[in-house]
Write a protein that holds these residues in place. Structure first.
Motif, PDB file in Angstrom:
ATOM      1  N   GLN A 101      -6.584  -0.017  -8.543  1.00 18.77           N
ATOM      2  CA  GLN A 101      -7.372  -0.025  -7.314  1.00 18.77           C
ATOM      3  C   GLN A 101      -7.429   1.391  -6.766  1.00 18.77           C
ATOM      4  O   GLN A 101      -6.585   2.222  -7.099  1.00 18.77           O
ATOM      5  CB  GLN A 101      -6.741  -0.942  -6.258  1.00 18.77           C
ATOM      6  CG  GLN A 101      -6.810  -2.408  -6.610  1.00 18.77           C
ATOM      7  CD  GLN A 101      -6.386  -3.272  -5.439  1.00 18.77           C
ATOM      8  OE1 GLN A 101      -6.717  -2.982  -4.296  1.00 18.77           O
ATOM      9  NE2 GLN A 101      -5.662  -4.334  -5.722  1.00 18.77           N
ATOM     10  N   SER A 102      -8.383   1.632  -5.887  1.00 20.02           N
ATOM     11  CA  SER A 102      -8.529   2.958  -5.282  1.00 20.02           C
ATOM     12  C   SER A 102      -7.556   3.148  -4.129  1.00 20.02           C
ATOM     13  O   SER A 102      -7.184   2.197  -3.447  1.00 20.02           O
ATOM     14  CB  SER A 102      -9.957   3.135  -4.748  1.00 20.02           C
ATOM     15  OG  SER A 102     -10.875   3.086  -5.810  1.00 20.02           O
ATOM     16  N   ALA A 103      -7.181   4.402  -3.924  1.00 23.84           N
ATOM     17  CA  ALA A 103      -6.436   4.799  -2.731  1.00 23.84           C
ATOM     18  C   ALA A 103      -7.414   5.559  -1.844  1.00 23.84           C
ATOM     19  O   ALA A 103      -8.190   6.393  -2.323  1.00 23.84           O
ATOM     20  CB  ALA A 103      -5.252   5.675  -3.097  1.00 23.84           C
ATOM     21  N   LEU A 104      -7.389   5.266  -0.570  1.00 27.18           N
ATOM     22  CA  LEU A 104      -8.371   5.788   0.374  1.00 27.18           C
ATOM     23  C   LEU A 104      -7.731   6.756   1.363  1.00 27.18           C
ATOM     24  O   LEU A 104      -6.506   6.812   1.485  1.00 27.18           O
ATOM     25  CB  LEU A 104      -9.029   4.616   1.103  1.00 27.18           C
ATOM     26  CG  LEU A 104      -9.651   3.550   0.185  1.00 27.18           C
ATOM     27  CD1 LEU A 104     -10.140   2.362   0.994  1.00 27.18           C
ATOM     28  CD2 LEU A 104     -10.760   4.148  -0.662  1.00 27.18           C
ATOM     29  N   PRO A 105      -8.557   7.519   2.080  1.00 27.15           N
ATOM     30  CA  PRO A 105      -8.021   8.489   3.036  1.00 27.15           C
ATOM     31  C   PRO A 105      -7.050   7.851   4.030  1.00 27.15           C
ATOM     32  O   PRO A 105      -7.261   6.727   4.502  1.00 27.15           O
ATOM     33  CB  PRO A 105      -9.269   8.995   3.769  1.00 27.15           C
ATOM     34  CG  PRO A 105     -10.393   8.737   2.835  1.00 27.15           C
ATOM     35  CD  PRO A 105     -10.021   7.499   2.073  1.00 27.15           C
ATOM     36  N   ASP A 106      -5.976   8.557   4.314  1.00 30.19           N
ATOM     37  CA  ASP A 106      -4.953   8.195   5.302  1.00 30.19           C
ATOM     38  C   ASP A 106      -4.100   6.989   4.921  1.00 30.19           C
ATOM     39  O   ASP A 106      -3.261   6.562   5.717  1.00 30.19           O
ATOM     40  CB  ASP A 106      -5.573   7.971   6.690  1.00 30.19           C
ATOM     41  CG  ASP A 106      -6.273   9.212   7.200  1.00 30.19           C
ATOM     42  OD1 ASP A 106      -5.733  10.327   7.022  1.00 30.19           O
ATOM     43  OD2 ASP A 106      -7.381   9.081   7.759  1.00 30.19           O
ATOM     44  N   GLU A 107      -4.281   6.429   3.727  1.00 27.64           N
ATOM     45  CA  GLU A 107      -3.415   5.326   3.315  1.00 27.64           C
ATOM     46  C   GLU A 107      -2.038   5.862   2.956  1.00 27.64           C
ATOM     47  O   GLU A 107      -1.903   6.946   2.379  1.00 27.64           O
ATOM     48  CB  GLU A 107      -3.999   4.582   2.108  1.00 27.64           C
ATOM     49  CG  GLU A 107      -5.165   3.704   2.469  1.00 27.64           C
ATOM     50  CD  GLU A 107      -5.617   2.823   1.327  1.00 27.64           C
ATOM     51  OE1 GLU A 107      -6.031   1.690   1.623  1.00 27.64           O
ATOM     52  OE2 GLU A 107      -5.576   3.257   0.161  1.00 27.64           O
ATOM     53  N   GLU A 108      -1.021   5.076   3.271  1.00 32.50           N
ATOM     54  CA  GLU A 108       0.337   5.429   2.878  1.00 32.50           C
ATOM     55  C   GLU A 108       0.630   4.758   1.543  1.00 32.50           C
ATOM     56  O   GLU A 108       0.371   3.565   1.359  1.00 32.50           O
ATOM     57  CB  GLU A 108       1.346   4.968   3.923  1.00 32.50           C
ATOM     58  CG  GLU A 108       2.756   5.396   3.589  1.00 32.50           C
ATOM     59  CD  GLU A 108       3.772   5.008   4.640  1.00 32.50           C
ATOM     60  OE1 GLU A 108       4.842   5.645   4.663  1.00 32.50           O
ATOM     61  OE2 GLU A 108       3.511   4.072   5.421  1.00 32.50           O
ATOM     62  N   LEU A 109       1.166   5.547   0.614  1.00 34.63           N
ATOM     63  CA  LEU A 109       1.492   5.053  -0.716  1.00 34.63           C
ATOM     64  C   LEU A 109       3.006   5.021  -0.895  1.00 34.63           C
ATOM     65  O   LEU A 109       3.717   5.884  -0.387  1.00 34.63           O
ATOM     66  CB  LEU A 109       0.907   5.970  -1.790  1.00 34.63           C
ATOM     67  CG  LEU A 109      -0.572   6.342  -1.681  1.00 34.63           C
ATOM     68  CD1 LEU A 109      -0.955   7.254  -2.840  1.00 34.63           C
ATOM     69  CD2 LEU A 109      -1.440   5.104  -1.633  1.00 34.63           C
ATOM     70  N   ILE A 110       3.465   4.035  -1.639  1.00 36.01           N
ATOM     71  CA  ILE A 110       4.853   4.009  -2.094  1.00 36.01           C
ATOM     72  C   ILE A 110       4.826   4.465  -3.538  1.00 36.01           C
ATOM     73  O   ILE A 110       4.120   3.882  -4.368  1.00 36.01           O
ATOM     74  CB  ILE A 110       5.477   2.610  -1.969  1.00 36.01           C
ATOM     75  CG1 ILE A 110       5.490   2.162  -0.504  1.00 36.01           C
ATOM     76  CG2 ILE A 110       6.893   2.600  -2.562  1.00 36.01           C
ATOM     77  CD1 ILE A 110       5.894   0.724  -0.301  1.00 36.01           C
TER      78      ILE A 110
END
Length: 134
Positions: free
Chosen positions: A66-75
């Motif tokens: 899946q895509s990661a989008l602006p300002d998302e927090e990732l683990i």
């Protein structure tokens, strides 16, 4: 060795013209995560050079879920699957912190090489002990 985990927030410069984290940026995230893990165990690039060696990437396999989008927090998670001779197999997984959705998984083959000649070098026993695979 237990899994190493940290968090990251997606920055505007990580985003491409499609509005999500660029594939090349993911490769950078994977390498940065591996270096952070090594440093947490006392094996920064500087320390490795004291052993006359460095790690270089030989191969990446990346699955984009899946895509990661602006300002998302990732683990971000990484762990060593195996180490033998001059090679190490390392895995990484990136999930979205808000809902736990899997975004990206990777397997990277790293080579332990002489820091001057860049020729393969048997992984030092201290490094093996620190990164002992799960």
């Amino acid at each position: 060795m237990a899994r190493f985990q940290r968090r990251r927030v997606v920055k505007p410069e990580d985003i491409d013209m499609l509005g999500h984290v660029n594939n090349a940026v993911w490769v950078g995230f994977i390498a940065e995560l591996a270096h952070a893990h090594a440093s947490s165990l006392g094996f920064s690039m500087r320390k490795l050079r004291e052993y006359g060696a460095i790690w270089i990437i030989r191969r990446h396999e990346i699955d984009y879920h899946q895509s990661a989008l602006p300002d998302e927090e990732l683990i971000e998670e990484t762990w060593v699957e195996s180490m033998k001779g001059a090679r190490s197999q390392r895995n990484a997984r990136f999930t979205r912190a808000s809902d736990g959705e899997l975004l990206v998984e990777s397997k990277t083959t790293w080579a332990f090489v002489d820091s001057e000649t860049l020729r393969p070098k048997r992984i030092h026993k201290d490094v093996l002990a620190a990164f002992a695979p799960e």
